[in-house]
Design a protein around this motif. Sequence first.
Motif, mmCIF file in Angstrom:
data_model
loop_
_atom_site.group_PDB
_atom_site.id
_atom_site.type_symbol
_atom_site.label_atom_id
_atom_site.label_comp_id
_atom_site.label_asym_id
_atom_site.label_seq_id
_atom_site.Cartn_x
_atom_site.Cartn_y
_atom_site.Cartn_z
ATOM 1 N N ARG A 1 7.109 0.349 -12.186
ATOM 2 C CA ARG A 1 6.918 1.705 -12.709
ATOM 3 C C ARG A 1 6.329 1.663 -14.103
ATOM 4 N NH1 ARG A 1 9.544 7.026 -11.884
ATOM 5 N NH2 ARG A 1 9.073 8.188 -13.741
ATOM 6 N N ASP A 2 6.804 0.733 -14.964
ATOM 7 C CA ASP A 2 6.266 0.612 -16.311
ATOM 8 C C ASP A 2 4.765 0.359 -16.269
ATOM 9 O OD1 ASP A 2 8.747 0.995 -17.372
ATOM 10 O OD2 ASP A 2 9.163 -1.137 -17.714
ATOM 11 N N LEU A 3 4.352 -0.517 -15.350
ATOM 12 C CA LEU A 3 2.938 -0.819 -15.215
ATOM 13 C C LEU A 3 2.153 0.434 -14.844
ATOM 14 C CD1 LEU A 3 0.530 -2.795 -14.939
ATOM 15 C CD2 LEU A 3 1.274 -3.181 -12.573
ATOM 16 N N MET A 4 2.679 1.196 -13.905
ATOM 17 C CA MET A 4 1.931 2.332 -13.399
ATOM 18 C C MET A 4 1.914 3.494 -14.389
ATOM 19 S SD MET A 4 2.678 2.152 -9.351
ATOM 20 C CE MET A 4 2.135 0.674 -8.466
ATOM 21 N N GLU A 5 2.904 3.558 -15.258
ATOM 22 C CA GLU A 5 2.881 4.583 -16.303
ATOM 23 C C GLU A 5 1.753 4.307 -17.301
ATOM 24 O OE1 GLU A 5 6.884 4.525 -17.744
ATOM 25 O OE2 GLU A 5 7.497 6.171 -16.437
ATOM 26 N N LYS A 6 1.377 3.020 -17.431
ATOM 27 C CA LYS A 6 0.251 2.673 -18.300
ATOM 28 C C LYS A 6 -1.083 2.937 -17.598
ATOM 29 C CE LYS A 6 2.972 -0.977 -20.536
ATOM 30 N NZ LYS A 6 3.146 -2.438 -20.684
ATOM 31 N N THR B 1 -9.020 6.115 -6.678
ATOM 32 C CA THR B 1 -7.735 5.584 -6.191
ATOM 33 C C THR B 1 -7.591 4.168 -6.726
ATOM 34 O OG1 THR B 1 -8.762 4.813 -4.143
ATOM 35 C CG2 THR B 1 -7.773 7.000 -4.101
ATOM 36 N N TRP B 2 -6.370 3.689 -6.756
ATOM 37 C CA TRP B 2 -6.137 2.353 -7.293
ATOM 38 C C TRP B 2 -4.923 1.711 -6.639
ATOM 39 C CZ3 TRP B 2 -1.408 1.786 -9.732
ATOM 40 C CH2 TRP B 2 -0.768 2.969 -10.114
ATOM 41 N N GLU B 3 -4.858 0.402 -6.756
ATOM 42 C CA GLU B 3 -3.719 -0.340 -6.251
ATOM 43 C C GLU B 3 -3.597 -1.629 -7.047
ATOM 44 O OE1 GLU B 3 -5.888 -2.812 -2.622
ATOM 45 O OE2 GLU B 3 -4.453 -1.233 -2.157
ATOM 46 N N VAL B 4 -2.440 -2.254 -6.968
ATOM 47 C CA VAL B 4 -2.259 -3.548 -7.616
ATOM 48 C C VAL B 4 -3.040 -4.590 -6.816
ATOM 49 C CG1 VAL B 4 -0.598 -5.316 -8.300
ATOM 50 C CG2 VAL B 4 0.006 -2.892 -8.453
ATOM 51 N N GLY C 1 -1.831 5.338 -15.291
ATOM 52 C CA GLY C 1 -2.181 6.742 -15.144
ATOM 53 C C GLY C 1 -3.088 7.267 -16.240
ATOM 54 N N PRO C 2 -2.705 7.118 -17.524
ATOM 55 C CA PRO C 2 -3.574 7.626 -18.599
ATOM 56 C C PRO C 2 -4.944 6.955 -18.621
ATOM 57 C CG PRO C 2 -1.350 7.238 -19.399
ATOM 58 C CD PRO C 2 -1.405 6.652 -18.022
ATOM 59 N N LEU C 3 -5.011 5.664 -18.286
ATOM 60 C CA LEU C 3 -6.301 4.974 -18.271
ATOM 61 C C LEU C 3 -7.201 5.520 -17.168
ATOM 62 C CD1 LEU C 3 -5.169 1.286 -18.918
ATOM 63 C CD2 LEU C 3 -6.422 2.785 -20.492
ATOM 64 N N ILE C 4 -6.614 5.791 -16.014
ATOM 65 C CA ILE C 4 -7.393 6.370 -14.916
ATOM 66 C C ILE C 4 -7.951 7.733 -15.334
ATOM 67 C CG2 ILE C 4 -7.249 7.350 -12.597
ATOM 68 C CD1 ILE C 4 -7.321 4.382 -12.478
ATOM 69 N N MET C 5 -7.096 8.550 -15.977
ATOM 70 C CA MET C 5 -7.543 9.874 -16.411
ATOM 71 C C MET C 5 -8.629 9.763 -17.477
ATOM 72 S SD MET C 5 -3.879 11.895 -16.491
ATOM 73 C CE MET C 5 -4.615 13.461 -16.906
ATOM 74 N N ALA C 6 -8.481 8.810 -18.388
ATOM 75 C CA ALA C 6 -9.489 8.625 -19.441
ATOM 76 C C ALA C 6 -10.816 8.176 -18.823
ATOM 77 C CB ALA C 6 -9.006 7.594 -20.450
ATOM 78 N N GLU D 1 0.834 -1.209 0.000
ATOM 79 C CA GLU D 1 0.000 0.000 0.000
ATOM 80 C C GLU D 1 0.867 1.256 0.000
ATOM 81 O OE1 GLU D 1 -3.900 -1.765 2.414
ATOM 82 O OE2 GLU D 1 -2.419 -0.508 3.442
ATOM 83 N N ALA D 2 1.934 1.241 0.792
ATOM 84 C CA ALA D 2 2.824 2.401 0.830
ATOM 85 C C ALA D 2 3.505 2.603 -0.516
ATOM 86 C CB ALA D 2 3.867 2.218 1.932
ATOM 87 N N GLU D 3 3.914 1.512 -1.162
ATOM 88 C CA GLU D 3 4.572 1.655 -2.464
ATOM 89 C C GLU D 3 3.611 2.197 -3.511
ATOM 90 O OE1 GLU D 3 7.818 -0.866 -4.532
ATOM 91 O OE2 GLU D 3 5.898 -1.703 -5.162
ATOM 92 N N ASP D 4 2.376 1.703 -3.507
ATOM 93 C CA ASP D 4 1.397 2.237 -4.457
ATOM 94 C C ASP D 4 1.267 3.746 -4.307
ATOM 95 O OD1 ASP D 4 0.861 -0.242 -5.491
ATOM 96 O OD2 ASP D 4 -0.933 -0.588 -4.299
ATOM 97 N N GLN D 5 1.207 4.213 -3.060
ATOM 98 C CA GLN D 5 1.039 5.643 -2.819
ATOM 99 C C GLN D 5 2.269 6.435 -3.260
ATOM 100 O OE1 GLN D 5 -1.995 7.340 -1.243
ATOM 101 N NE2 GLN D 5 -0.846 8.441 -2.783
ATOM 102 N N VAL D 6 3.449 5.940 -2.900
ATOM 103 C CA VAL D 6 4.681 6.649 -3.259
ATOM 104 C C VAL D 6 4.840 6.741 -4.771
ATOM 105 C CG1 VAL D 6 7.204 6.491 -3.209
ATOM 106 C CG2 VAL D 6 5.906 6.154 -1.104
ATOM 107 N N VAL D 7 4.594 5.646 -5.460
ATOM 108 C CA VAL D 7 4.759 5.654 -6.913
ATOM 109 C C VAL D 7 3.754 6.594 -7.567
ATOM 110 C CG1 VAL D 7 4.659 4.244 -8.995
ATOM 111 C CG2 VAL D 7 5.797 3.366 -6.964
ATOM 112 N N GLN D 8 2.537 6.635 -7.060
ATOM 113 C CA GLN D 8 1.559 7.567 -7.626
ATOM 114 C C GLN D 8 2.018 9.017 -7.458
ATOM 115 O OE1 GLN D 8 -2.725 6.828 -7.040
ATOM 116 N NE2 GLN D 8 -2.164 4.854 -6.158
ATOM 117 N N TRP D 9 2.590 9.334 -6.299
ATOM 118 C CA TRP D 9 3.108 10.696 -6.099
ATOM 119 C C TRP D 9 4.241 10.981 -7.076
ATOM 120 C CZ3 TRP D 9 3.576 9.761 -0.148
ATOM 121 C CH2 TRP D 9 2.307 9.893 0.447
ATOM 122 N N GLU D 10 5.122 10.019 -7.237
ATOM 123 C CA GLU D 10 6.272 10.227 -8.134
ATOM 124 C C GLU D 10 5.821 10.390 -9.581
ATOM 125 O OE1 GLU D 10 10.008 8.031 -5.982
ATOM 126 O OE2 GLU D 10 8.579 6.757 -7.044
#
Length: 495
Positions: free
Chosen positions: A438-443, A490-493, A445-450, A344-353
């Motif tokens: 990180r590669d996964l989360m870069e994909k 919000t989202w998480e793996v 982000g745009p889907l969440i925004m869409a 959970e902490a990693e999901d949050q940190v990566v989203q901030w980054e």
Amino acid sequence: MELKLYDTLTKEKRAFVPLDASNVRMYVCGPTVYDFAHIGNARPVIVFDVLFRLLRHLYGEKHVTYVRNITDVDDKINDRAARDFPGLPLNEAIRKVTEQTEKQFHADVDELGCLRPSAEPRATEHIGEMRAIIEKLIANKNAYVEQDHVLFSVATDQKYGSLARRTLDEMLAGARVDVAPYKRAPMDFVLWKPSKPGEPSWPSPAGIGAPGRPGWHIECSAMADKLLWEDVKATLSSGQNYPHQFDIHGGGIDLVFPHHENEMAQSCCAFHQSRMANVWMHNGFLQVEGEKMSKSLGNFVTINELLTMDTFGKKTWAGNVVRVAMLKTHYRQPIDWTIKRLWEAEDQVVQWELLVDRIIEPLNNPSLMLKVGEPDREVMEALADDLNTHRALDRVHHLANEVRREPERLPFLISTLRLLGIEFSRPYGSNPANARRRDLMEKVGPLIMARESARARKDFAESDRIRDQLAAMGIAIKDGKDADGKPVTTWEVAR
């Protein structure tokens, strides 16, 4: 903004008023350098780093002194040195152990984003100050000499037990007390003891005879008194004195008794003071997956293992992730160290980054990272309320959502994260173990925004389609509202 802190001695949360606002003084018990620091040791380091940062923000960086000691004379160190370097003289082996362990401790806590204290005294550098306090206690009839030992006489301190809130009988019943022929009473504790052949030794205080070394408790009394008042001592003329008190004393809850109880007793009696520290702060215990951390249970984890080895279901965990995982629970509460907490902490940190990257890179304006903004007021208020980091992190989550809508507010988010000790000085993806994530989360982000755009225009079929696409990627999403009542996702793996 009023800072309120909980005092273990009085059992109340009250407004913090420093003895001298031009130099706020804090002492925290540091490591005994015989082995790698474990994750339980990391908790006070992180907690009091946040307090150090907050004090510097409130009073100014030049007006806060933070001392954290290093215990480099101890039976555990002697045993480790003899085991690891059997071919060397013990003193030489001890030096190798303490230097290597101290270096590793610094590397580990640096990775956790902790600032270095104003001073980190080693016990062996301040034996003279320890001997001087012991001699004061002997002169004041609070200590006695027996069989080359000096012991503190607990019966001479009427306040003994006030920190632990226990009577002598209760403390005796719950403590592992050494039965020794040189003690006048079972609860009396050692201030100085003779050294065994080959062990580190120094001339004894008060001319008691054989060379020896200090007990553990006297070390912190001497180093706190010495290092926290350096600025004042330089200005005193002959015959003048200083208060021999300071503002905050911190450490883990396990140190309340006997260590801090004994520190308080010997310091107050030596200097004829009613208090040693104005505020005593203690962080709660840490357990692992619901059990006490123990080598025998196989759940003993060091900071270094978290950062560099296969632990808790992952190759490595970034320092920011470990830090956030610690801060998710209020410092006075017990904490259960679980793999779920880390994910959970990693999901949050990566989203901030990723949020920071997404705003800075298109604008081609990396100076935004350096721009100083005032930390978010709600986060400041949470921290000023006895370091409520749990509430502070909740507010950071909402602040990040605000930045998504108003990118120009990014400096406020960055400054707020820095106040919590969360920095993005290295790209998260620079750690190979995190690159896939990180590669996964870069994909994602745009889907969440869409999907958010589809929901805003009430295209629920498209919204559901994207949700199903995310689910197929192993991403679980949750729709809710932020502090202003606006929709947020919000989202998480998925686990």
